[in-house]
Scaffold this active site. Structure first.
Site, mmCIF file in Angstrom:
data_model
loop_
_atom_site.group_PDB
_atom_site.id
_atom_site.type_symbol
_atom_site.label_atom_id
_atom_site.label_comp_id
_atom_site.label_asym_id
_atom_site.label_seq_id
_atom_site.Cartn_x
_atom_site.Cartn_y
_atom_site.Cartn_z
ATOM 1 N N CYS A 135 6.397 -32.242 -21.231
ATOM 2 C CA CYS A 135 7.111 -33.515 -21.085
ATOM 3 C C CYS A 135 6.668 -34.234 -19.799
ATOM 4 O O CYS A 135 5.513 -34.612 -19.683
ATOM 5 C CB CYS A 135 8.622 -33.303 -21.171
ATOM 6 S SG CYS A 135 9.558 -34.838 -21.375
ATOM 7 N N GLU B 50 10.195 -25.599 -26.242
ATOM 8 C CA GLU B 50 11.360 -24.710 -26.123
ATOM 9 C C GLU B 50 12.572 -25.221 -26.907
ATOM 10 O O GLU B 50 13.542 -24.499 -27.103
ATOM 11 C CB GLU B 50 11.711 -24.479 -24.647
ATOM 12 C CG GLU B 50 12.424 -25.616 -23.937
ATOM 13 C CD GLU B 50 11.556 -26.802 -23.516
ATOM 14 O OE1 GLU B 50 12.103 -27.698 -22.846
ATOM 15 O OE2 GLU B 50 10.357 -26.846 -23.853
ATOM 16 N N HIS C 158 9.063 -30.982 -26.327
ATOM 17 C CA HIS C 158 9.643 -29.781 -25.729
ATOM 18 C C HIS C 158 9.489 -28.613 -26.693
ATOM 19 O O HIS C 158 10.274 -28.477 -27.626
ATOM 20 C CB HIS C 158 11.134 -30.003 -25.435
ATOM 21 C CG HIS C 158 11.373 -30.902 -24.288
ATOM 22 N ND1 HIS C 158 11.411 -30.459 -22.981
ATOM 23 C CD2 HIS C 158 11.574 -32.238 -24.224
ATOM 24 C CE1 HIS C 158 11.627 -31.478 -22.167
ATOM 25 N NE2 HIS C 158 11.721 -32.567 -22.895
#
Length: 193
Positions: free
Chosen positions: A77, A177, A175
């Site tokens: 990001c 994650e 992202h």
């Protein structure tokens, strides 16, 4: 494997740590030069505003360290955006790893772009076992146009880079994650590079 997440006060570090733990690895948070240099893999997260994040990197001298790293480095990001030459956000000079500017989305789209979007034009081992038009999770108001270092794209009013690569440096606008199974696979691919 020694995995270091760069700790400079501008990252959603816990969710990245948990994602790595789910893959069976431990990650260490560090701003220590020797520890970062000794890592097998380095993750450079980023959440927030470009100029203040760069200020924190400069204060800790990490702005000088990161471009010299030789192991695989993954910017996430804002981390990816800070690896670029320059950002319109706060008129900020970045680390200059990727030769591309970071531009604000124009007024034809709602910013920030928040939510799931598809990635395509996948062209890197980072996307092994990821299919074209897979969905990933994004939150951003600025983007990198397509350039020589683009290894994946998305569309949001304009086609833009969702991933970049140069030498041992990788950057993803999304992202991983927070991107469910696809994100987990991409993190796993990074750890296996």
């Amino acid at each position: 494997m020694k995995i270091v997440i760069i700790d400079y006060g501008a990252g959603n570090i816990q969710s990245i740590k948990f994602a790595i733990k789910r893959l069976g690895f431990e990650a260490v948070l560090s701003s220590n030069e020797a520890e970062i240099k000794a890592a097998d893999k380095v993750i450079f997260p980023g959440v927030g505003e470009a100029s203040s994040a760069m200020r924190m990197l400069r204060q800790s001298k990490l702005d000088l360290l990161i471009p010299t790293l030789k192991q695989p480095v993954l910017g996430i990001c804002l981390g990816m955006q800070l690896m670029c030459d320059k950002s319109e956000e706060g008129d900020t000079n970045g680390l200059g790893i990727f030769e591309a500017p970071v531009i604000k989305f124009n007024n034809s789209v709602k910013v920030p772009q928040i939510g799931w979007n598809q990635i395509s034009d996948l062209s890197s081992p980072l996307f092994k076992n990821i299919k074209e038009l897979e969905y990933v999770y994004l939150v951003h108001s600025y983007y990198v146009a397509e350039c020589e270092q683009t290894i994946a794209t998305s569309e949001y009013g304009v086609k833009y880079s969702t991933a970049l690569k140069k030498d041992n440096f990788y950057g993803v606008q999304f992202h991983p994650e927070k991107s469910s199974n696809a994100g987990e696979q991409i993190l796993k691919n990074f750890l296996e590079l």
